[in-house]
Design a protein around this motif. Structure first.
Motif, PDB file in Angstrom:
ATOM      1  N   GLY A 198       0.839  -1.196   0.000  1.00  0.00           N
ATOM      2  CA  GLY A 198       0.000   0.000   0.000  1.00  0.00           C
ATOM      3  C   GLY A 198       0.869   1.238   0.000  1.00  0.00           C
ATOM      4  N   VAL A 199       0.578   2.170  -0.892  1.00  0.00           N
ATOM      5  CA  VAL A 199       1.448   3.349  -1.045  1.00  0.00           C
ATOM      6  C   VAL A 199       0.614   4.620  -0.999  1.00  0.00           C
ATOM      7  N   ARG A 200       1.308   5.690  -0.744  1.00  0.00           N
ATOM      8  CA  ARG A 200       0.731   7.011  -0.965  1.00  0.00           C
ATOM      9  C   ARG A 200       1.280   7.495  -2.296  1.00  0.00           C
ATOM     10  N   HIS A 201       0.392   7.943  -3.161  1.00  0.00           N
ATOM     11  CA  HIS A 201       0.808   8.332  -4.501  1.00  0.00           C
ATOM     12  C   HIS A 201       1.810   9.489  -4.424  1.00  0.00           C
ATOM     13  N   HIS A 202       2.865   9.411  -5.225  1.00  0.00           N
ATOM     14  CA  HIS A 202       3.907  10.432  -5.303  1.00  0.00           C
ATOM     15  C   HIS A 202       4.673  10.560  -3.989  1.00  0.00           C
ATOM     16  N   SER A 203       4.922   9.429  -3.345  1.00  0.00           N
ATOM     17  CA  SER A 203       5.708   9.412  -2.105  1.00  0.00           C
ATOM     18  C   SER A 203       7.073   8.791  -2.375  1.00  0.00           C
ATOM     19  N   PRO A 204       8.166   9.536  -2.196  1.00  0.00           N
ATOM     20  CA  PRO A 204       9.498   8.951  -2.397  1.00  0.00           C
ATOM     21  C   PRO A 204       9.767   7.767  -1.475  1.00  0.00           C
ATOM     22  N   ALA A 205       9.343   7.843  -0.214  1.00  0.00           N
ATOM     23  CA  ALA A 205       9.585   6.731   0.711  1.00  0.00           C
ATOM     24  C   ALA A 205       8.882   5.463   0.235  1.00  0.00           C
ATOM     25  N   CYS A 206       7.637   5.608  -0.219  1.00  0.00           N
ATOM     26  CA  CYS A 206       6.918   4.449  -0.751  1.00  0.00           C
ATOM     27  C   CYS A 206       7.592   3.926  -2.014  1.00  0.00           C
ATOM     28  N   ALA A 207       8.080   4.838  -2.853  1.00  0.00           N
ATOM     29  CA  ALA A 207       8.764   4.410  -4.076  1.00  0.00           C
ATOM     30  C   ALA A 207      10.011   3.600  -3.739  1.00  0.00           C
ATOM     31  N   ARG A 208      10.763   4.009  -2.716  1.00  0.00           N
ATOM     32  CA  ARG A 208      11.951   3.245  -2.317  1.00  0.00           C
ATOM     33  C   ARG A 208      11.560   1.858  -1.806  1.00  0.00           C
ATOM     34  N   GLU A 209      10.468   1.792  -1.041  1.00  0.00           N
ATOM     35  CA  GLU A 209      10.014   0.497  -0.529  1.00  0.00           C
ATOM     36  C   GLU A 209       9.592  -0.424  -1.672  1.00  0.00           C
ATOM     37  N   ASP A 231       4.938  13.276   6.460  1.00  0.00           N
ATOM     38  CA  ASP A 231       6.385  13.501   6.539  1.00  0.00           C
ATOM     39  C   ASP A 231       6.937  12.964   7.856  1.00  0.00           C
ATOM     40  N   HIS A 232       6.228  13.245   8.938  1.00  0.00           N
ATOM     41  CA  HIS A 232       6.679  12.837  10.263  1.00  0.00           C
ATOM     42  C   HIS A 232       6.747  11.313  10.393  1.00  0.00           C
ATOM     43  N   LEU A 233       5.727  10.639   9.887  1.00  0.00           N
ATOM     44  CA  LEU A 233       5.645   9.179  10.056  1.00  0.00           C
ATOM     45  C   LEU A 233       6.462   8.415   9.030  1.00  0.00           C
ATOM     46  N   VAL A 234       6.651   8.989   7.831  1.00  0.00           N
ATOM     47  CA  VAL A 234       7.193   8.197   6.723  1.00  0.00           C
ATOM     48  C   VAL A 234       8.424   8.824   6.081  1.00  0.00           C
ATOM     49  N   GLU A 235       8.293  10.024   5.543  1.00  0.00           N
ATOM     50  CA  GLU A 235       9.342  10.553   4.669  1.00  0.00           C
ATOM     51  C   GLU A 235      10.654  10.831   5.393  1.00  0.00           C
ATOM     52  N   VAL A 236      10.605  11.317   6.634  1.00  0.00           N
ATOM     53  CA  VAL A 236      11.861  11.616   7.342  1.00  0.00           C
ATOM     54  C   VAL A 236      12.147  10.599   8.438  1.00  0.00           C
ATOM     55  N   ALA A 237      11.364   9.528   8.478  1.00  0.00           N
ATOM     56  CA  ALA A 237      11.582   8.470   9.465  1.00  0.00           C
ATOM     57  C   ALA A 237      12.530   7.425   8.886  1.00  0.00           C
ATOM     58  N   PRO A 238      13.176   6.635   9.719  1.00  0.00           N
ATOM     59  CA  PRO A 238      14.076   5.590   9.201  1.00  0.00           C
ATOM     60  C   PRO A 238      13.326   4.590   8.325  1.00  0.00           C
ATOM     61  N   ASP A 239      14.035   4.037   7.333  1.00  0.00           N
ATOM     62  CA  ASP A 239      13.417   3.093   6.393  1.00  0.00           C
ATOM     63  C   ASP A 239      13.360   1.660   6.917  1.00  0.00           C
ATOM     64  N   ASP A 240      14.064   1.371   8.034  1.00  0.00           N
ATOM     65  CA  ASP A 240      14.215  -0.029   8.412  1.00  0.00           C
ATOM     66  C   ASP A 240      12.897  -0.686   8.823  1.00  0.00           C
ATOM     67  N   ASP A 241      11.939   0.077   9.327  1.00  0.00           N
ATOM     68  CA  ASP A 241      10.652  -0.527   9.690  1.00  0.00           C
ATOM     69  C   ASP A 241       9.505   0.157   8.946  1.00  0.00           C
TER      70      ASP A 241
END
Length: 745
Positions: free
Chosen positions: A7-18, A140-150
């Protein structure tokens, strides 16, 4: 076999990396992506080598509706990354959502508008819990600037909470059931190999359930219903069209910032944003010192720590810049604390910040990209008519070839295709048009998007104008009438005339009939080239409009009020119609003058209308005692408005009668200082009906009455603004009053 739902948020770099990490790790047999299923067989077109952003543009039309929708993709869109990474690992890549023309998308012009706006209550609760202003800051707080490990479990928890136990609406349910059928079929086909499903996070919880049972045959892509047409093509897109600050509801504002986030990480995006804002402000000659930038960085880092961010997020940087660069109070909260376009009065520094966040990246299509028939048909027509060049073009509409060229250009104008601008047009008398043609990079995209209306310029422009008929009022129908004639759309022209004849009888505002009479009278009198001169159908419209004007004007009542140019223009157009189209009217000139003679004598009628009523008959050459009427015009609060009406209809007659000018001069001269200042604003408005040369003529007559040889031009063109003179006179009068009261005069 395992199906992995992302599940992604459209146009989200963090989701794109996942998405990228998951596909590269699993190397699945199938990658299924939320997108228009009717474009699946043309995924290769997406990979031709375009400059992103681009969008899949889908149109649909039938006898009842026209619908257009965009599916935008940029470099950091999870859907784009799923397509490119899936192809790179050898997976079968498919779009699995319903076509954009399907009823499930009714009322939506963007496939990737997030569902969060439909579940505002949950989003508001989350924002309160995390003490943030908007869902964008929350994300941004929960996803984009948070660590990618979890990241994966956090995304799952977020979207599960967003969806909750609520049942999907009928439209979402249809889409989810259809997407789930593709998931089941892909899982059956994959055997022991994985399948990755990339969809908007709102749909993911439902797809997990729906994909568990049901038919496992490959579903078919729906086809447009019989008698309709639907198709999809690629079009260039831009970051400004993506930006939520411009009104786009994709769920991700500030596309340029997220581009930096995708390419340079959180720290790189913060640096790039600061540099872009600094360049923009300095280009506007706004000083930004090194000390300011140090202060902004310090503030941003402090805000990030206070907000629990390991790195500075977008709003940390923005709030730091705002605190360092803007010292005065803002008239409203900063735009990143809410959603929507910038309001009027936004601070220039804030405007520059938002511009830097938005960016100016524009997509471009590969030359081999297929285009709808309208694009090729337009190129052929412009070449045939020798309009495929730049520069000015002069068209003589009496020439059949130039008339055809004019119609093609007007069709392009109606379709709002850039690069074709009419500079002057006088089809009523000289039958000459001048157009400026210029190359424009947006012409191709505009033609692709205009293809929703038809495959040729004639068909498309007819559809656009036809869609404007039903909601149009009488002035709008008159403008449509002219456009239909200029575009050469005969069938539509007839329908608009009939609708206009019915509409004028329902008009309640006198001013709305002026444009109708002006446009229709021009067609009735002069349009021999287009075949409408003397048209009985147009004559019926003129008759109905004049009858309606006379009925409305006799019912106008009210005390002193400013002269209204709209209704005066309508009375002037009525006079012109009575003068030039009497043969088409059931109301003769004498009858019309009788009505207006009663209005002129009705002291309950507005002053400007009474003045116009006197001018009506006078300008038609009928006996009207304007001199006597002018001598009785002494009330300072109505004098200027009465004259505005008179001048609007009988300017030439006033100018040609020195006796009337003398009477008006005597009436103004007789005013006291107080009354003159009271009348002055309306008098200035009234004499504004005379062009400069005619004002000089009046000035010459007035100077001659006083035996002065002074220059009339110098009287009219004073070095001091008349409003300043008026204010000075008022001040002098007030000073004189004080001196008299104190015995010092």
């Amino acid at each position: 076999m395992a199906v992995t739902f992302l599940g992604v948020r459209h146009h989200s770099p963090a989701c794109a990396r996942e998405v990228q990490r998951t596909i590269e790790r699993l190397r699945p047999a199938h990658v299924l992506v939320e997108g228009p299923v009717d474009f699946t067989d043309r995924v290769d077109e997406l990979l031709l080598g375009h400059t992103l952003p681009v969008a899949v543009y889908t149109y649909y039309r039938d006898g009842q509706r026209v619908h257009a929708s965009w599916t935008p993709l940029c470099e950091y869109s999870p859907e784009w990354v799923a397509i490119t990474t899936g192809r790179a690992v050898g997976a079968q890549v498919r779009f699995i959502d319903l076509p954009a023309w399907h009823p499930a998308f009714a009322g939506r012009d963007n496939r990737y508008a997030d569902a969060e706006t439909r579940y505002a209550e949950i989003v508001e609760r989350l924002c309160r819990e995390f003490a943030v202003d908007t869902v964008d800051v929350l994300w941004d707080h929960l996803v984009e600037v948070a660590p990618d490990d979890d990241l994966a479990p956090r995304l799952t928890a977020y979207f599960d909470l967003l969806r909750g136990d609520s049942a999907a609406g009928e439209q979402d349910r249809a889409r989810e059931e259809y997407m789930a059928s593709w998931v089941r079929a892909a899982a059956a086909d994959a055997g022991d190999r994985p399948v990755v499903v990339v969809t908007g996070g709102f749909h993911t919880p439902a797809l997990r359930v729906l994909a568990g049972s049901g038919d496992r045959e490959w579903p078919e892509a729906p086809a447009p219903p019989p008698g309709s047409e639907g198709a999809s093509y690629l079009v260039p897109y831009s970051y400004r069209r993506l930006d939520a600050f411009s009104g786009y509801q994709s769920g991700m504002p500030s596309p340029e910032y997220y581009h930096w986030l995708w390419t340079g990480g959180v720290a790189g995006a913060a640096t790039a944003l600061t540099e872009a804002v600094t360049r923009g402000l300095r280009a506007r000659h706004q000083p930004v010192s090194t000390a300011d930038l140090i202060a902004a960085r310090t503030l941003a880092e402090g805000l990030a720590r206070m907000r629990g961010h390991e790195l500075t997020a977008r709003t940390d940087v923005l709030d730091g810049l705002l605190g360092a660069l803007v010292s005065e109070d803002l008239p409203q909260p900063p735009p990143w604390s809410r959603r929507g376009p910038l309001p009027l009065g936004t601070h220039p520094a804030v405007v520059e910040m938002v511009a830097a966040l938005s960016g100016d990246r524009e997509g471009a299509l590969h030359p081999d990209t297929p285009a709808p028939p309208l694009v090729g048909a337009t190129d052929v027509e412009l070449s045939r008519l020798r309009l495929d060049h730049g520069g000015e073009v002069r068209l003589d509409l009496a020439d059949p070839v130039d008339l055809e060229r004019s119609r093609a250009l007007h069709r392009l104008r109606v379709l709002e295709i850039p690069g074709f601008t009419v500079r002057s047009s006088d089809t009523a008398l000289a039958f000459v048009e001048r157009w400026l043609l210029r190359p424009d990079d947006n012409r191709g995209p505009a033609l692709i998007e205009a293809a929703v209306h038809g495959a040729t310029l004639a068909d498309a422009s007819a559809a656009v104008l036809g869609a404007r008929v039903a909601p149009a009022d009488a002035p709008g129908l008159a403008a449509l009438l002219v456009d239909a004639r200029l575009c050469g759309i005969v069938t539509l022209y007839t329908g608009v005339v009939d609708a206009l004849a019915d509409s004028v009888a329902q008009v309640s505002a006198l001013a709305d009939l002026g444009d109708v009479l002006t446009e229709v009278l021009g067609l009735w009198r002069h349009d021999r080239i287009f075949g409408t001169a003397g048209s009985p159908a147009l004559g019926q419209v003129l008759d109905a409009a004049v009858t309606r004007v006379l009925w409305l004007v006799e019912g106008l009542h009210g005390g002193p009020e400013p002269a209204e140019r709209g209704r005066l223009s309508t009375l002037a157009a009525t006079r012109d119609t009575v003068r030039h189209a009497a043969a088409a009217l059931g109301v003769g000139a004498e009858a019309a003058v009788d009505v207006l003679r009663r209005v002129a004598a009705d002291l309950a009628a507005p002053p400007d209308v009474r003045g116009a009523a006197f001018g009506f008959g006078w300008s038609l050459g009928l006996p009207v005692d304007v001199v006597t009427a002018a001598r009785g015009m002494t009330a300072p609060d109505t004098m200027g408005d009465w004259l505005a009406g008179l001048f609007a209809l009988a300017r030439a007659e006033v100018l040609g009668d020195p006796e009337v000018v003398a009477v008006l001069d005597d009436a103004v001269t007789a005013l006291s200082d107080h009354d003159f200042l009271l009348a002055l604003p309306a008098l200035r408005q009234a004499y504004g009906y005379f062009p400069p040369a005619e004002r000089e003529t009046i000035a010459r007559l007035l100077l001659d009455r006083r035996g002065s040889a002074a220059s009339a031009r110098s009287v009219v063109h004073t070095a001091v603004d008349p409003s300043v003179v008026s204010a000075a006179m008022a001040l002098e009068r007030a000073v004189d009053a004080v001196l008299s009261r104190e015995g010092l005069a």
